[in-house]
Design a protein around this motif. Structure first.
Motif, mmCIF file in Angstrom:
data_model
loop_
_atom_site.group_PDB
_atom_site.id
_atom_site.type_symbol
_atom_site.label_atom_id
_atom_site.label_comp_id
_atom_site.label_asym_id
_atom_site.label_seq_id
_atom_site.Cartn_x
_atom_site.Cartn_y
_atom_site.Cartn_z
ATOM 1 N N VAL A 348 -35.819 -50.566 -30.072
ATOM 2 C CA VAL A 348 -35.974 -51.777 -29.687
ATOM 3 C C VAL A 348 -35.904 -52.817 -30.830
ATOM 4 O O VAL A 348 -35.555 -54.145 -30.752
ATOM 5 C CB VAL A 348 -37.304 -51.973 -28.920
ATOM 6 N N ALA A 349 -35.945 -52.401 -32.118
ATOM 7 C CA ALA A 349 -35.674 -53.264 -33.133
ATOM 8 C C ALA A 349 -34.222 -53.553 -33.536
ATOM 9 O O ALA A 349 -33.974 -54.328 -34.443
ATOM 10 C CB ALA A 349 -36.506 -52.766 -34.488
ATOM 11 N N ILE A 350 -33.399 -52.877 -32.744
ATOM 12 C CA ILE A 350 -31.894 -53.071 -32.952
ATOM 13 C C ILE A 350 -31.376 -53.820 -31.969
ATOM 14 O O ILE A 350 -31.449 -53.533 -30.658
ATOM 15 C CB ILE A 350 -31.291 -51.730 -33.282
ATOM 16 N N LYS A 351 -30.396 -54.891 -32.354
ATOM 17 C CA LYS A 351 -29.821 -55.663 -30.916
ATOM 18 C C LYS A 351 -28.140 -55.345 -31.584
ATOM 19 O O LYS A 351 -27.801 -55.581 -32.874
ATOM 20 C CB LYS A 351 -30.255 -57.161 -31.087
ATOM 21 N N VAL A 352 -27.284 -55.467 -30.586
ATOM 22 C CA VAL A 352 -25.819 -55.134 -30.549
ATOM 23 C C VAL A 352 -25.196 -56.127 -29.898
ATOM 24 O O VAL A 352 -25.462 -56.514 -28.760
ATOM 25 C CB VAL A 352 -25.488 -53.833 -30.391
ATOM 26 N N THR A 353 -23.963 -56.932 -30.588
ATOM 27 C CA THR A 353 -23.303 -57.700 -30.155
ATOM 28 C C THR A 353 -21.631 -57.546 -30.446
ATOM 29 O O THR A 353 -21.523 -57.093 -31.375
ATOM 30 C CB THR A 353 -23.574 -59.408 -30.508
ATOM 31 N N GLU A 354 -21.045 -57.527 -29.256
ATOM 32 C CA GLU A 354 -19.714 -56.987 -29.354
ATOM 33 C C GLU A 354 -18.831 -58.189 -29.824
ATOM 34 O O GLU A 354 -19.042 -59.511 -29.262
ATOM 35 C CB GLU A 354 -18.795 -56.564 -28.105
ATOM 36 N N SER A 355 -17.771 -58.286 -30.644
ATOM 37 C CA SER A 355 -16.997 -59.320 -31.356
ATOM 38 C C SER A 355 -15.821 -59.567 -30.315
ATOM 39 O O SER A 355 -15.854 -58.807 -29.329
ATOM 40 C CB SER A 355 -16.290 -59.098 -32.424
ATOM 41 N N GLU A 356 -15.267 -61.098 -30.237
ATOM 42 C CA GLU A 356 -14.188 -61.311 -29.299
ATOM 43 C C GLU A 356 -13.038 -60.140 -29.394
ATOM 44 O O GLU A 356 -12.327 -60.060 -28.417
ATOM 45 C CB GLU A 356 -13.940 -62.684 -29.651
ATOM 46 N N ASP A 357 -12.829 -59.692 -30.586
ATOM 47 C CA ASP A 357 -11.670 -58.831 -30.558
ATOM 48 C C ASP A 357 -11.904 -57.325 -29.926
ATOM 49 O O ASP A 357 -11.002 -56.548 -30.087
ATOM 50 C CB ASP A 357 -11.056 -58.903 -32.115
ATOM 51 N N LYS A 358 -13.036 -57.057 -29.674
ATOM 52 C CA LYS A 358 -13.423 -55.629 -29.371
ATOM 53 C C LYS A 358 -13.532 -54.794 -30.488
ATOM 54 O O LYS A 358 -13.421 -53.473 -30.009
ATOM 55 C CB LYS A 358 -12.724 -55.525 -27.981
ATOM 56 N N ASP A 359 -12.926 -55.189 -31.435
ATOM 57 C CA ASP A 359 -12.668 -53.978 -32.664
ATOM 58 C C ASP A 359 -14.024 -53.867 -33.579
ATOM 59 O O ASP A 359 -13.830 -53.174 -34.495
ATOM 60 C CB ASP A 359 -11.358 -54.350 -33.368
ATOM 61 N N SER A 360 -15.227 -54.944 -33.480
ATOM 62 C CA SER A 360 -16.119 -54.890 -34.433
ATOM 63 C C SER A 360 -17.507 -55.188 -33.403
ATOM 64 O O SER A 360 -17.336 -55.848 -32.361
ATOM 65 C CB SER A 360 -15.793 -55.779 -35.737
ATOM 66 N N PHE A 361 -18.637 -54.901 -34.120
ATOM 67 C CA PHE A 361 -19.853 -55.234 -33.276
ATOM 68 C C PHE A 361 -20.898 -55.679 -34.487
ATOM 69 O O PHE A 361 -20.973 -55.284 -35.472
ATOM 70 C CB PHE A 361 -20.428 -54.152 -32.892
ATOM 71 N N GLU A 362 -21.575 -56.582 -34.083
ATOM 72 C CA GLU A 362 -22.655 -57.392 -34.824
ATOM 73 C C GLU A 362 -23.845 -56.527 -34.651
ATOM 74 O O GLU A 362 -24.447 -56.447 -33.648
ATOM 75 C CB GLU A 362 -22.895 -58.744 -34.665
ATOM 76 N N VAL A 363 -24.390 -55.748 -35.560
ATOM 77 C CA VAL A 363 -25.637 -54.834 -35.405
ATOM 78 C C VAL A 363 -26.766 -55.370 -36.178
ATOM 79 O O VAL A 363 -26.601 -55.796 -37.404
ATOM 80 C CB VAL A 363 -25.476 -53.429 -35.853
ATOM 81 N N ALA A 364 -27.783 -56.053 -35.509
ATOM 82 C CA ALA A 364 -28.999 -56.820 -36.218
ATOM 83 C C ALA A 364 -30.132 -55.810 -36.031
ATOM 84 O O ALA A 364 -30.438 -55.045 -35.153
ATOM 85 C CB ALA A 364 -29.204 -58.138 -35.385
ATOM 86 N N GLY A 365 -30.777 -55.463 -37.413
ATOM 87 C CA GLY A 365 -32.030 -55.157 -37.122
ATOM 88 C C GLY A 365 -32.926 -55.509 -38.111
ATOM 89 O O GLY A 365 -32.910 -56.563 -38.718
ATOM 90 N N ARG A 366 -34.169 -54.494 -38.554
ATOM 91 C CA ARG A 366 -35.047 -55.002 -39.452
ATOM 92 C C ARG A 366 -34.979 -55.258 -41.039
ATOM 93 O O ARG A 366 -35.598 -55.937 -41.734
ATOM 94 C CB ARG A 366 -36.334 -53.946 -39.389
ATOM 95 N N GLY A 367 -33.785 -54.269 -41.553
ATOM 96 C CA GLY A 367 -33.477 -54.284 -42.879
ATOM 97 C C GLY A 367 -32.498 -53.434 -43.231
ATOM 98 O O GLY A 367 -32.038 -52.424 -42.464
#
Length: 612
Positions: A348-367
């Motif tokens: 639950v500490a990780i959030k994933v967002t897909e980019s517009e070009d569908k070739d990369s992902f923004e992965v947010a976490g604690r550190g």
């Protein structure tokens, strides 16, 4: 059989998992002749290699009092000690009624101790303080107890929580005692303290069944395995159940096809479980962490503990280097997306967002450590990835001003290096909040520092302190934006073509800086092969071979090329080293550094447009 649910919480390397090993042995969970690995609870490969706990894991022991009496079943949750894995800790605290707070007799109450203890005290859990490693030569038991008491006061502990029992132990040697001078014995005093001080679960067994999911696992045969504590009622095998989200909406309906309790390191099937039991449940395909699993008559969800937000993000991209697909079996964006979504579901500490070009992902976490462990796990599973430099997640305050995450940084360092450390932290816009001698020629310095300034500092810190410094970091707050912070000072050496690195070319390049590659390594255009001694980037030709002729060298012999062994970075070091216009290419066999844009003309164009 009476029941107790406890969690063991402490700082990194204070001996949690080693103590659980001894609890297993002395409760009879393991046979005397049974071969068991050291730190049995660290079952994950990365946990064994790094010697840290990454995943929270429930287990249980059955203990019979020495003089006879009713046996007690003690459910124990071994928790991660590092702040980056704090999401694990926050979830599992809702499953227990008490905590064993383990503190090192020399290091005392550290930042992670503060983080987890604060969460436990807020939930009203009753602590037992165990001062571990009392046989250390540099132990300072009384001072450590004073630090723990001050910590509890600063965390607004109740009078009942401040009246905590204390035991003195050596987890490795398997004894605990009320006497700080004890150097032998068993863990019986600890078992007795758990039974007398931690209350049995006071839950309604006659109410309809309800259960909050705190851990999610997968099994090839059973599908999703949901773990948590039964909050009320009784669940029986094949009983109709449904899953509710936080708002009380029904997500899916099914049956409890498998109910398992924990016995030592094993999950054991059972016919039913009652309120207070920590169990694993199979039979649902959609339900996930923080959902309520309950009897079909229940319509109100159990409220889950709020989780602190992510503070750092990285871009996970499809590997587009000329060597893509040579070493990994999972290289497409679809495979990467599925794997990251699976991770975000159970963590639950990780959030994933897909980019517009569908070739990369923004992965947010604690550190950096948490995301580094995820990347290392993925590369071992056969993934190839392109990873960007970590960046902090900014926020805004009530007045609309920009804010950024701050961390409390506690540094233990030899006195001679304290000046250097303070100077370097000041350059990173950190504010010193405390500085005191900690004995043995060491100083403990506490800073409040923007997370942005700490990215990439750890390697430099180890060099500055000759490898003797210890740095501990903990998320503190979102505070005012500190403005520009100076990044890496040195430029890099960039390969200007593709081919194999040649010793003949690498020899002269050693004068330019530190090399990351050795003779015979495959290179491509835009790949970073070393660090430049100057501040600017430099394109070089590391593939130039000696021209072979039939003329002898003057002097009668050819000069032998003696190369310094190249500097090989670990994954975390590579991620911390790169700049904003660079990436780490991660494959199952190699970690390479590269420029984001491999073509030098594109790089120049992008830098000009950025400057404009």
């Amino acid at each position: 059989m009476s029941l107790r649910n406890i969690a063991i919480i402490a700082h990194v390397d204070h001996g949690k998992t080693t103590l659980v090993d001894q609890l297993f042995r002395q409760s009879g969970t393991f046979r005397d002749n049974q071969r068991v690995e050291e730190r049995a609870m660290d079952s994950n490969d990365l946990e064994k290699e790094r010697g840290i706990t990454i995943l929270a894991k429930p287990t249980s022991v059955e203990w019979a009092p020495p003089g006879g009496g009713e046996p007690v079943r003690i459910n124990i949750v071994d928790t991660p000690g590092h702040a980056d894995f704090g999401g694990e800790v926050e979830r599992i605290l809702s499953m227990v009624d008490g905590v064993i707070l383990l503190v090192d007799s020399s290091e005392g109450a550290m930042p992670q101790t503060k983080f987890v203890t604060g969460k436990a005290l807020k939930l009203g859990l009753k602590p037992i303080v165990v001062v571990n490693k009392i046989d250390r030569a540099d132990s300072r038991v009384q001072e450590v107890l004073d630090e723990v008491f001050d910590l509890f006061v600063s965390l607004d502990a109740t009078d009942e929580q401040l009246d905590f029992p204390v035991l003195y132990a050596s987890g490795r040697n398997g004894y605990a005692s009320d006497n700080p001078d004890a150097r032998e014995g068993t863990l019986t005093p600890l078992f007795e303290k758990i039974v007398s001080h931690v209350p049995a679960p006071n839950l309604d067994v006659d109410a309809p069944f309800s259960f909050l999911v705190t851990l999610l696992d997968r099994d090839n045969f059973l599908g999703r395995i949901l773990t948590g504590r039964v909050q009320s009622g009784t669940v029986k095998l094949n009983q109709p159940i449904h899953a509710l989200d936080m708002a009380g909406n029904v997500i899916e309906t099914g049956r409890a096809s498998k109910i398992m309790t924990f016995q030592g390191l094993e999950r054991v099937p059972t016919e039913e479980a009652k309120a207070g039991d920590i169990i694993s449940l199979a039979g649902l395909a959609v339900a996930t962490v923080s959902n309520t699993i309950c009897d079909t008559t229940v319509t109100e969800a159990i409220q889950a503990q709020p989780i602190d937000p992510p503070t750092l993000s990285m871009r996970f991209a499809v590997n587009d280097s000329p060597m893509a697909g040579r070493e990994g079996s999972k290289v497409t964006s679809r495979m990467i997306r599925d794997r990251l979504e699976r991770e975000a579901e159970s963590n639950v500490a990780i959030k994933v967002t897909e980019s517009e070009d569908k070739d990369s992902f923004e992965v947010a976490g604690r550190g950096e450590l948490q995301l580094g462990v995820l990347i290392e796990t993925m590369r071992r599973e056969g993934f190839e990835l392109g990873i960007s430099r970590p960046r902090v997640l900014f926020g805004t305050d009530e007045e609309g001003k920009k804010t950024e995450p701050y961390e409390t940084v506690v540094i233990d360092v030899d006195d001679e290096f304290s000046g250097t450390v303070v100077d370097k932290m000041n350059q990173r816009k950190a504010e010193m909040t405390d500085m005191r001698p900690s004995g043995g020629g060491k100083t403990r310095i506490t800073f409040s520092a923007p997370s942005r300034g700490l990215i990439g500092y750890h390697g430099e810190f180890l060099s500055d302190t000759r490898g003797t410094g210890i740095m501990n970091r903990l998320f503190e707050k979102y505070g005012p934006h500190k403005g520009a912070i100076e990044g890496r000072k040195n430029g890099v050496l960039i390969s200007n073509g593709a081919g194999e690195a040649q010793g003949y070319a690498l020899g002269p390049l050693e004068d330019r800086g530190v090399l990351f590659v050795g003779h015979g390594e495959a290179l491509y255009e835009g790949m970073i092969i070393g660090e430049n001694a100057k501040t600017d980037d430099l394109e070089v030709n590391p593939m130039k071979a000696k021209q072979l002729t039939n003329f002898r060298a003057s002097g009668g012999k050819d000069d032998a090329i003696r190369l310094t062994p190249p500097k090989k970075m670990t994954l975390e070091q590579a991620i911390a080293y790169i700049d904003d216009d660079e990436m780490v290419e991660v494959t199952p066999k190699n970690i390479r550094l590269r420029k984001r844009y491999l073509d030098p003309n594109v790089r120049k164009r992008m830098s000009r447009s950025k400057a404009a």
